[in-house]
Motif scaffolding. Structure first.
Motif, PDB file in Angstrom:
ATOM      1  N   ASN A 460       0.795  -1.197  -0.144  1.00  0.00           N
ATOM      2  CA  ASN A 460       0.106   0.101  -0.213  1.00  0.00           C
ATOM      3  C   ASN A 460       0.995   1.466   0.090  1.00  0.00           C
ATOM      4  O   ASN A 460       0.495   2.294  -0.734  1.00  0.00           O
ATOM      5  CB  ASN A 460      -0.959  -0.095   1.252  1.00  0.00           C
ATOM      6  CG  ASN A 460      -2.211  -1.029   0.908  1.00  0.00           C
ATOM      7  OD1 ASN A 460      -2.439  -1.496  -0.318  1.00  0.00           O
ATOM      8  ND2 ASN A 460      -2.688  -1.471   2.165  1.00  0.00           N
ATOM      9  N   ARG A 461       1.924   1.098   0.799  1.00  0.00           N
ATOM     10  CA  ARG A 461       2.931   2.369   0.661  1.00  0.00           C
ATOM     11  C   ARG A 461       3.491   2.638  -0.431  1.00  0.00           C
ATOM     12  O   ARG A 461       3.517   3.857  -1.094  1.00  0.00           O
ATOM     13  CB  ARG A 461       3.690   2.303   1.907  1.00  0.00           C
ATOM     14  CG  ARG A 461       3.410   2.510   3.427  1.00  0.00           C
ATOM     15  CD  ARG A 461       4.284   2.566   4.375  1.00  0.00           C
ATOM     16  NE  ARG A 461       3.897   2.579   5.936  1.00  0.00           N
ATOM     17  CZ  ARG A 461       4.535   2.618   6.802  1.00  0.00           C
ATOM     18  NH1 ARG A 461       5.957   2.903   6.817  1.00  0.00           N
ATOM     19  NH2 ARG A 461       3.818   2.453   7.949  1.00  0.00           N
ATOM     20  N   VAL A 466       3.839   5.824  -5.616  1.00  0.00           N
ATOM     21  CA  VAL A 466       3.811   5.623  -6.819  1.00  0.00           C
ATOM     22  C   VAL A 466       2.428   6.666  -7.574  1.00  0.00           C
ATOM     23  O   VAL A 466       2.899   7.483  -8.330  1.00  0.00           O
ATOM     24  CB  VAL A 466       3.876   4.286  -7.860  1.00  0.00           C
ATOM     25  CG1 VAL A 466       3.647   4.483  -8.964  1.00  0.00           C
ATOM     26  CG2 VAL A 466       5.198   3.739  -7.277  1.00  0.00           C
ATOM     27  N   ASP A 467       1.651   6.555  -6.985  1.00  0.00           N
ATOM     28  CA  ASP A 467       0.368   7.319  -7.047  1.00  0.00           C
ATOM     29  C   ASP A 467       0.758   8.667  -7.215  1.00  0.00           C
ATOM     30  O   ASP A 467       0.171   9.641  -7.983  1.00  0.00           O
ATOM     31  CB  ASP A 467      -0.808   6.802  -6.505  1.00  0.00           C
ATOM     32  CG  ASP A 467      -1.353   5.552  -7.018  1.00  0.00           C
ATOM     33  OD1 ASP A 467      -1.201   5.010  -8.117  1.00  0.00           O
ATOM     34  OD2 ASP A 467      -2.142   4.974  -6.280  1.00  0.00           O
ATOM     35  N   ARG A 471       0.631  11.421 -10.050  1.00  0.00           N
ATOM     36  CA  ARG A 471      -0.070  12.682  -9.989  1.00  0.00           C
ATOM     37  C   ARG A 471       0.844  13.998 -10.066  1.00  0.00           C
ATOM     38  O   ARG A 471       0.012  14.895 -10.576  1.00  0.00           O
ATOM     39  CB  ARG A 471      -0.652  12.839  -8.579  1.00  0.00           C
ATOM     40  CG  ARG A 471      -1.877  14.089  -8.635  1.00  0.00           C
ATOM     41  CD  ARG A 471      -2.272  14.038  -7.104  1.00  0.00           C
ATOM     42  NE  ARG A 471      -1.318  14.443  -6.171  1.00  0.00           N
ATOM     43  CZ  ARG A 471      -1.000  13.898  -5.080  1.00  0.00           C
ATOM     44  NH1 ARG A 471      -1.514  12.938  -4.582  1.00  0.00           N
ATOM     45  NH2 ARG A 471      -0.110  14.233  -4.162  1.00  0.00           N
ATOM     46  N   ASP A 472       1.839  14.228  -9.551  1.00  0.00           N
ATOM     47  CA  ASP A 472       2.577  15.432  -9.682  1.00  0.00           C
ATOM     48  C   ASP A 472       3.656  15.383 -10.648  1.00  0.00           C
ATOM     49  O   ASP A 472       3.802  16.462 -11.074  1.00  0.00           O
ATOM     50  CB  ASP A 472       3.423  15.544  -8.305  1.00  0.00           C
ATOM     51  CG  ASP A 472       2.513  15.586  -7.024  1.00  0.00           C
ATOM     52  OD1 ASP A 472       1.210  15.953  -7.121  1.00  0.00           O
ATOM     53  OD2 ASP A 472       2.889  15.332  -5.745  1.00  0.00           O
ATOM     54  N   ASP A 481       7.225   4.785 -16.697  1.00  0.00           N
ATOM     55  CA  ASP A 481       7.669   3.515 -16.713  1.00  0.00           C
ATOM     56  C   ASP A 481       7.434   2.749 -15.453  1.00  0.00           C
ATOM     57  O   ASP A 481       7.266   1.417 -15.262  1.00  0.00           O
ATOM     58  CB  ASP A 481       9.388   3.489 -17.012  1.00  0.00           C
ATOM     59  CG  ASP A 481       9.438   4.267 -18.525  1.00  0.00           C
ATOM     60  OD1 ASP A 481       8.501   3.864 -19.310  1.00  0.00           O
ATOM     61  OD2 ASP A 481      10.701   4.491 -18.780  1.00  0.00           O
ATOM     62  N   LEU A 482       7.645   3.481 -14.260  1.00  0.00           N
ATOM     63  CA  LEU A 482       7.557   3.060 -12.821  1.00  0.00           C
ATOM     64  C   LEU A 482       6.004   2.631 -12.865  1.00  0.00           C
ATOM     65  O   LEU A 482       5.691   1.512 -12.034  1.00  0.00           O
ATOM     66  CB  LEU A 482       8.118   3.745 -11.962  1.00  0.00           C
ATOM     67  CG  LEU A 482       8.118   3.305 -10.516  1.00  0.00           C
ATOM     68  CD1 LEU A 482       8.765   1.988 -10.257  1.00  0.00           C
ATOM     69  CD2 LEU A 482       8.398   4.251  -9.241  1.00  0.00           C
ATOM     70  N   THR A 483       5.026   3.325 -13.212  1.00  0.00           N
ATOM     71  CA  THR A 483       3.829   3.001 -12.927  1.00  0.00           C
ATOM     72  C   THR A 483       3.344   1.961 -13.647  1.00  0.00           C
ATOM     73  O   THR A 483       2.548   1.162 -13.238  1.00  0.00           O
ATOM     74  CB  THR A 483       2.765   4.317 -13.672  1.00  0.00           C
ATOM     75  OG1 THR A 483       3.336   5.453 -12.723  1.00  0.00           O
ATOM     76  CG2 THR A 483       1.437   3.874 -13.258  1.00  0.00           C
TER      77      THR A 483
END
Length: 497
Positions: A460-461, A466-467, A471-472, A481-483
């Motif tokens: 979750n962390r 990553v979220d 977003r930013d 790429d990480l997402t």
């Protein structure tokens, strides 16, 4: 029939649930998103019969009362969304009737009841886990409902001069006592098993051996219902307290918050029966961590102060340092920088005295190493940065301690979950400093560790970090790429509990 409805048709004399509607609108979720989250959480709990959709959510908003475990799931989801406890009643929903043994935390502070409740709760946990309803009959306590019962930890128990349960009177004839009692090797084996479970938890996360710990706890409570010499009974209570705390910690790690709190409370009761105040302070520190996670730093601070007061004359320097570090975390989340910094300094100064204690320390505090001290203090400054509106000043204070923690945990083969959590922590520090490329490097390393550690807390962390980056900094190639990598390699699946 998906099991989530109340069994009556929508619109038949029901009034719209304005409380639930208010929380729902403020959450920003769509009906479909809420339905998907309910289904995911239900799978994590083992309630595979739950299959919610948008029409079912609409019926809840229209006033339909869902069956358990839906009210509990909604309470947890909204609590996590808003960073504070949102009770079932706050959502305009009804709770199922609960027996005193499975509801609340205000329990009798007496040995026989402690043994009985530990036995009943661990047995129910094992049975309900097999049936697929783990953790759905409990509610979280917070505020005075939690703090006031815990304050009784330091109040002498009436009749304390009488032998506790499981203690054989010296004048007794021995009826009902195990022939010869538990031998020293048998007791040492029980204690070493707890050490082994604790190592597995640190290395593999709470999702791998939680049920084994609960089963061992139930076995120990069976032994406590027999007669033993006083020294043996106290060692068994101590073992029960450590196992209950570990069961609570593992439950917390996989997201079963009400279950975790119940085990922590029972662990504190068992520690009192064992006469082990330092262990009791450790249990209270675990409860404090949970309250910080749930957005209740005021409660966390009350619990830590209670732990400090109760063990002030008997805790080792290492234990006192850990308590100061947790005090700093609470102050940080309350937005009190001067008190946070003071507690950080006290944690560091007291830790320097740890090697001067001389005597052996209990296994449960050995986790609090130089790496863990740096990690806690770094997270305190990181939390301060968020509370202060993403302050780069506090982020800069967090960076060297977080970097040191990552370096130390990298070479620690046992504490892999802590390694992952601090990689994520370092990534958040880089995000606070507006360095998304560096953040993705750390988060990617954390993902590699997270795939090996069965910890919903780590997952979750990592997802949240990553979220935030997406977003930013959604136009940064490394973030994109990480997402994609996270979605492919860490799907949101149920944890084994």
């Amino acid at each position: 029939m998906d099991g989530s409805g109340a069994g009556a048709k929508a619109g038949t004399g029901k009034r719209p649930n304005e409380r639930l509607s208010s929380w729902f609108v403020r959450s920003g979720w769509s009906k479909g998103e809420l339905a998907r989250q309910v289904n995911r959480r239900a799978r994590q709990l083992g309630a595979h019969h739950i299959s919610t959709d948008t029409s079912r959510v609409r019926r809840w908003l229209d006033g339909e009362q869902p069956r358990e475990p839906i009210p509990r799931i909604l309470s947890e989801l909204f609590s996590e969304r808003f960073g504070s406890v949102v009770a079932i009643e706050d959502l305009g929903l009804r709770t199922a009737h609960q027996s005193p043994s499975t509801s609340g935390v205000d329990l009798p502070w007496a040995g026989p009841q402690t043994v009985s409740l530990l036995s009943e709760f661990s047995r129910s946990d094992l049975m309900l886990a097999r049936r697929g309803f783990l953790g759905t009959s409990l509610g979280l306590a917070a505020g005075p409902a939690l703090i006031e019962p815990m304050q009784r930890w330091l109040v002498p128990t009436p009749g304390a001069d009488q032998p506790p349960p499981g203690v054989a009177s010296t004048a007794a004839s021995g009826a009902g006592q195990r022939r010869g009692g538990l031998s020293t090797p048998e007791l040492e084996l029980l204690e070493s098993t707890t050490v082994m479970f604790r190592q597995w938890d640190a290395q593999c996360g709470g999702g791998l051996r939680r049920k084994a710990v609960v089963g061992q706890l139930h076995e120990v409570t069976d032994l406590l219902q027999e007669s033993h010499p006083e020294a043996t009974a106290k060692r068994l209570f101590n073992c029960a307290a450590e196992l209950a705390e570990l069961a609570g910690w593992m439950s917390y790690d996989v997201g079963l918050q009400p279950t975790a709190q119940k085990y922590f409370v029972l662990a504190l009761h068992a520690a009192k029966e064992a006469g082990d105040k330092p262990l009791g302070s450790f249990v209270l520190s675990s409860m404090s961590r949970q309250m910080i996670h749930l957005g209740r730093p005021d409660d966390a601070l009350e619990l830590i102060h209670l732990a400090q007061y109760g063990s002030r004359d008997c805790a080792t320097a290492r234990t006192q340092s850990m308590l100061y570090a947790m005090e700093a975390r609470a102050y940080a989340n309350m937005g009190q920088p001067s008190k946070c910094k003071r507690a950080v300094r006290m944690a560091e100064d007291t830790f320097d005295d740890a090697d001067l204690d001389g005597g052996p320390e209990p296994d449960w505090i050995r986790f609090f190493s130089e790496a863990e001290l740096n990690a806690e203090n770094a997270h305190s400054y990181r939390d301060l940065a968020y509370v202060a509106g993403r302050s780069p000043t506090y982020a800069s204070l967090a960076e060297p301690a977080m970097k040191r923690a990552v370096e130390l945990f990298e070479h620690d083969a046992v504490h892999q979950r802590s390694y992952a959590l601090n990689l994520i922590g370092m990534a958040t520090v880089h995000l606070l400093k507006q360095e998304p490329e560096q953040a993705t490097v750390l988060a990617s390393r954390a993902l590699d560790v997270a795939r090996k550690v069965r910890s919903e807390r780590v997952n979750n962390r990592l997802r949240k970090t990553v979220d935030t980056a997406a977003r930013d900094y959604g136009d940064v190639a490394e973030v994109v790429d990480l997402t994609d990598k996270l979605t492919a390699q860490l799907p949101e699946t149920a944890q084994a509990v």
